[in-house]
Design an enzyme around this catalytic site. Structure first.
Site, PDB file in Angstrom:
ATOM      1  N   GLY A   1      -1.599   3.155   6.443  1.00 20.25           N
ATOM      2  CA  GLY A   1      -2.161   2.115   7.615  1.00 20.25           C
ATOM      3  C   GLY A   1      -1.398   0.922   7.741  1.00 20.25           C
ATOM      4  N   LYS A   2      -0.283   0.425   6.636  1.00 21.67           N
ATOM      5  CA  LYS A   2       0.630  -0.487   6.882  1.00 21.67           C
ATOM      6  C   LYS A   2       1.447  -0.869   8.492  1.00 21.67           C
ATOM      7  CE  LYS A   2       2.999   0.205   3.390  1.00 21.67           C
ATOM      8  NZ  LYS A   2       2.332   1.378   3.272  1.00 21.67           N
TER       9      LYS A   2
ATOM     10  N   GLU B   1      10.001  -5.060   6.144  1.00 17.87           N
ATOM     11  CA  GLU B   1      10.890  -4.427   4.426  1.00 17.87           C
ATOM     12  C   GLU B   1      12.360  -4.627   5.013  1.00 17.87           C
ATOM     13  OE1 GLU B   1      10.802  -7.326   2.524  1.00 17.87           O
ATOM     14  OE2 GLU B   1      10.442  -6.118   0.710  1.00 17.87           O
TER      15      GLU B   1
ATOM     16  N   SER C   1       2.202   3.861   0.976  1.00 15.26           N
ATOM     17  CA  SER C   1       2.517   5.481   2.463  1.00 15.26           C
ATOM     18  C   SER C   1       1.370   6.346   3.354  1.00 15.26           C
ATOM     19  CB  SER C   1       3.471   6.453   2.553  1.00 15.26           C
ATOM     20  OG  SER C   1       4.188   6.770   3.377  1.00 15.26           O
ATOM     21  N   GLY C   2       0.991   6.045   4.148  1.00 18.69           N
ATOM     22  CA  GLY C   2       0.816   6.650   4.952  1.00 18.69           C
ATOM     23  C   GLY C   2      -1.139   5.407   5.161  1.00 18.69           C
TER      24      GLY C   2
ATOM     25  N   GLY D   1       0.875  -0.950   0.077  1.00 19.58           N
ATOM     26  CA  GLY D   1      -0.083   0.246   0.258  1.00 19.58           C
ATOM     27  C   GLY D   1       0.841   1.129  -0.095  1.00 19.58           C
TER      28      GLY D   1
HETATM   29  P1  ADP Z   1       1.715   3.164   6.717  1.00 18.98           P
HETATM   30  O1  ADP Z   1       2.529   2.482   7.174  1.00 18.98           O
HETATM   31  O2  ADP Z   1       1.202   2.734   5.706  1.00 18.98           O
HETATM   32  O3  ADP Z   1       2.829   3.830   5.816  1.00 18.98           O
HETATM   33  P2  ADP Z   1       0.730   3.947   8.653  1.00 18.98           P
HETATM   34  O4  ADP Z   1       0.095   2.829   9.463  1.00 18.98           O
HETATM   35  O5  ADP Z   1       2.131   4.499   9.808  1.00 18.98           O
HETATM   36  O6  ADP Z   1       1.314   4.551   7.339  1.00 18.98           O
HETATM   37  O7  ADP Z   1      -0.159   5.830   8.991  1.00 18.98           O
HETATM   38  C1  ADP Z   1      -1.411   5.356   8.895  1.00 18.98           C
HETATM   39  C2  ADP Z   1      -1.930   7.314   9.146  1.00 18.98           C
HETATM   40  O8  ADP Z   1      -1.732   7.502  10.361  1.00 18.98           O
HETATM   41  C3  ADP Z   1      -1.609   7.748   8.858  1.00 18.98           C
HETATM   42  O9  ADP Z   1      -2.610   8.668   7.847  1.00 18.98           O
HETATM   43  C4  ADP Z   1       0.003   9.113   9.212  1.00 18.98           C
HETATM   44  O10 ADP Z   1      -0.123   9.789   8.851  1.00 18.98           O
HETATM   45  C5  ADP Z   1      -1.251   8.495  10.378  1.00 18.98           C
HETATM   46  N1  ADP Z   1      -0.374   8.214  11.890  1.00 18.98           N
HETATM   47  C6  ADP Z   1       0.917   7.597  11.423  1.00 18.98           C
HETATM   48  N2  ADP Z   1       1.396   8.082  13.257  1.00 18.98           N
HETATM   49  C7  ADP Z   1       0.005   8.566  13.804  1.00 18.98           C
HETATM   50  C8  ADP Z   1       0.155   8.809  14.889  1.00 18.98           C
HETATM   51  N3  ADP Z   1       1.541   8.771  16.162  1.00 18.98           N
HETATM   52  N4  ADP Z   1      -0.203   9.738  15.980  1.00 18.98           N
HETATM   53  C9  ADP Z   1      -1.567  10.242  14.518  1.00 18.98           C
HETATM   54  N5  ADP Z   1      -1.535  10.030  13.212  1.00 18.98           N
HETATM   55  C10 ADP Z   1      -0.712   9.021  12.794  1.00 18.98           C
END
Ligand code: ADP
Length: 597
Positions: free
Chosen positions: A397-398, A521, A394-395, A392
């Site tokens: 939710g992975k 990864e 970036s962002g 997915g």
């Molecule tokens: P991925 O790993 O797919 O890049 P993340 O799981 O890190 O994505 O993030 C999913 C969503 O949650 C994103 O919109 C990110 O901005 C938000 N997010 C991630 N960590 C935090 C946090 N600690 N506080 C608030 N929002 C967060």
């Protein structure tokens, strides 16, 4: 200018969280310290006895002076000399006892408070650290505990001694001349009025100054963490401007506090000593009329000065008490903080883990952004031994998904089960022991390679260390180091390359040898030849074990038993690489965009 305003706002935002909206209760520090002091009853008793003997010897010294002035010049008796000598020696012993026992008590109590606070911090979930910077927390653990140490290891002792000396001195003054004593006491209401009028204002200024200091700690901490970024973007000047601004704020707040405190102390001392002078002048008249002996007046003066200086130091002690009370409030607030990761009954300890994982309608929003769902209605089931990959943008939710499995956060809705048990009923420690979690960047600690490996398995043998490092393709590098496994790697492993840090992180996971792998990864930061070798080791290790990998490489998606495509927190497709390539448009686009092919 470049994020400067919000950067400063972030730093200054600390003020409301560290500064109590409510009035700081001055005696808070005493009630806070009492349970810690109770543990050291023996030392407390020695401290109190030393304090009392010390105070009594000061009073006795006044009597010695009286006898000395009245009889000491006659050369007929050794008594005045011997009495004075004995008093001075007693005072010296009591001072040693007081200094050592009280200061030691202060140090012990502070160390206990720090240990308790640190232990509590380790029990909090990552959410706490999203709203509290490490500089701020450090300023509580170090700065605020120091304020408490000053109080417990110094000021309280002085206060008790002064109180006893004050009462003793006053009684002796009374015994010497009631008239002069009553005159001297007229000063008390004036001093109390000054302390009351000014005290609260001084306390407020102290809290503001402390909060400003916490802001500086945060800024420096961040600068040190990101020193390379600061240098790379040539942001030294910007950082210094930010720092200077914060430093000026702190200095202004401190100057206001010191100014107010100075005025308060100066006023109290002036009033007290003016009245002493007046009283002594009247005392001289009494000597002239024969109502008092010279020795009486000298002793009275001695006691008056003792009482005045102990009274004068009360405002200083009140200042210490106020600062320590602010500090106690902040530490108490930290100790009252509860983790949002709550383990529900029966609070199971997971003895082993097979690796059956199920997400049932799981949704999650970070508490700092409650309106934006990071994960929505996630459903999937993994049989033990299966390998799935998540892809997915970036962002999408992975990482959040992996962090929910680690119990760093609790789902807002839905349930996650592991081997059929609700994750929320399993204690986090017993769960995490069975999971090999590897974020995209391994977190290393200052210390040696060996110490960093022990993070994976505390009682690993040398042979196990070598085996794990061989699997992680790190052993040959370690062999070239003169100190081998005992080579220090610098703060956060700065003396290693990015790839070496990653391999060290992997070696740790190999040592842990867990039944479940959650990997972001981990080989993506490595060059392709060592990636292939490490992948082989990982494949061997993961045989028969369950794994969820956030995929950044084609080899991973091809090998996975099943792939889940995440988009804006939802699973939009699942299947093997071939299946998804055949029917899933977003997946095809993703593969092309990410250059996975
Ligand atoms: P991925 O790993 O797919 O890049 P993340 O799981 O890190 O994505 O993030 C999913 C969503 O949650 C994103 O919109 C990110 O901005 C938000 N997010 C991630 N960590 C935090 C946090 N600690 N506080 C608030 N929002 C967060």
């Amino acid at each position: 200018m470049f994020r400067e305003t919000s950067y400063l706002e972030d730093r200054v935002m600390i003020t409301p969280s560290t500064q109590s909206g409510k009035k700081v209760r001055t005696l808070k520090a005493l009630s806070f310290l009492t349970p810690y002091a109770k543990k050291y009853r023996k030392h407390l008793a020695i401290a109190i006895v030393s304090l009392l003997v010390g105070a009594a010897s000061v009073i006795a010294l006044g009597h010695g002076v009286r006898v000395f002035v009245n009889e000491g010049f006659d050369h007929k008796s050794l008594y005045p000399f011997l009495f004075l000598l004995a008093t001075i020696l007693t005072m010296a012993c009591a001072s040693y006892g007081r200094l050592f026992s009280v200061s030691w008590l202060g140090e012990r109590i502070t160390a206990d408070i720090r240990t308790k606070a640190l232990n509590h911090l380790l029990g909090l979930s990552p959410r706490y650290y999203e709203t509290h910077g490490s500089g701020e927390i450090l300023s509580w653990l170090m700065g605020d505990t120091t304020q408490l140490q000053i109080l417990a290891g110094n000021s309280i002792g002085i206060a008790v001694r002064n109180m006893v000396t004050l009462l003793g001195g006053l009684s002796m003054m009374f015994a010497t001349s009631q008239k002069l004593t009553l005159l001297s006491l007229l000063v008390v209401p004036i001093v109390v009025a000054i302390l009351l009028a000014y005290g609260r204002y001084v306390r407020q200024l102290s809290t503001t100054a402390q909060s400003a200091l916490a802001g500086i700690s945060n800024a420096i901490e961040e600068m040190l963490e990101g020193i390379r970024t600061v240098l790379a973007f040539v942001r030294e000047k910007w950082f210094m401007e930010t720092y200077t601004h914060l430093s000026h704020q702190h200095l202004r707040a401190t100057a206001r506090h010191l100014h107010a405190r100075g005025i308060m102390t100066a006023l109290v001392i002036t009033v007290i000593f003016l009245s002493v002078c007046l009283v002594v002048w009247l005392g001289c008249k009494d000597v002239q009329t024969g109502n008092l002996t010279k020795g009486d007046l000298t002793a009275f003066m001695f006691y008056a000065v003792v009482v005045a200086s102990t009274g004068g130091s009360i405002s200083e002690i009140m200042g210490d008490l106020a600062r320590a009370s602010g500090a106690a409030e902040r530490i108490q607030r930290l100790l009252d903080e509860t983790s949002d990761v709550v383990t529900l009954p029966p609070m199971l300890r997971l003895p082993d883990l097979k690796g059956d994982i199920a997400f049932k309608e799981v949704s999650f929003a970070y508490s700092s952004r409650p309106d934006s769902m990071s994960l929505c209605d996630i459903n999937f089931h993994l049989q033990p031994g299966e390998h799935v990959a998540i892809v997915g943008e970036s962002g999408a939710g992975k990482s959040t998904l992996l962090q929910l499995l680690m119990r760093f956060y609790t789902p807002t809705a839905g349930t996650i089960t592991i081997d059929g048990i609700d994750l929320q009923t399993i204690t986090p420690e017993s769960l995490r022991k069975h999971i090999g979690w590897m974020p995209q960047e391994a977190t290393l600690f200052s210390g040696t390679i060996r110490e960093n490996l022990y993070v994976g398995k505390i009682d690993a043998t040398d042979a196990e260390l070598v085996e794990a490092c061989q699997a992680a393709q790190l052993a040959s590098f370690i062999a070239t180091l003169p100190q081998g496994y005992d080579t220090p790697i610098g703060v956060k492993g700065v003396r290693l390359s990015g790839g070496q840090r990653q391999r060290l992180g992997l070696a740790r996971i190999f040592l842990l040898d867990p039944p479940l792998f959650l990997l972001d990864e981990p080989t993506s930061a490595l060059d392709s030849s060592s990636e292939a070798e490490i992948q082989l080791a990982l494949d061997l290790m993961m045989q028969g074990r369950t794994s969820i990998t956030i995929a950044h490489r084609l080899s991973t998606v091809i090998r996975a038993d099943r792939l889940y495509v995440l988009e804006q927190g939802r699973i939009i497709a699942k299947g093997t690489h071939e299946e998804l390539m055949a029917f899933c448009g977003p997946y095809q686009a993703f593969v092309r965009q990410q250059n996975l092919v």
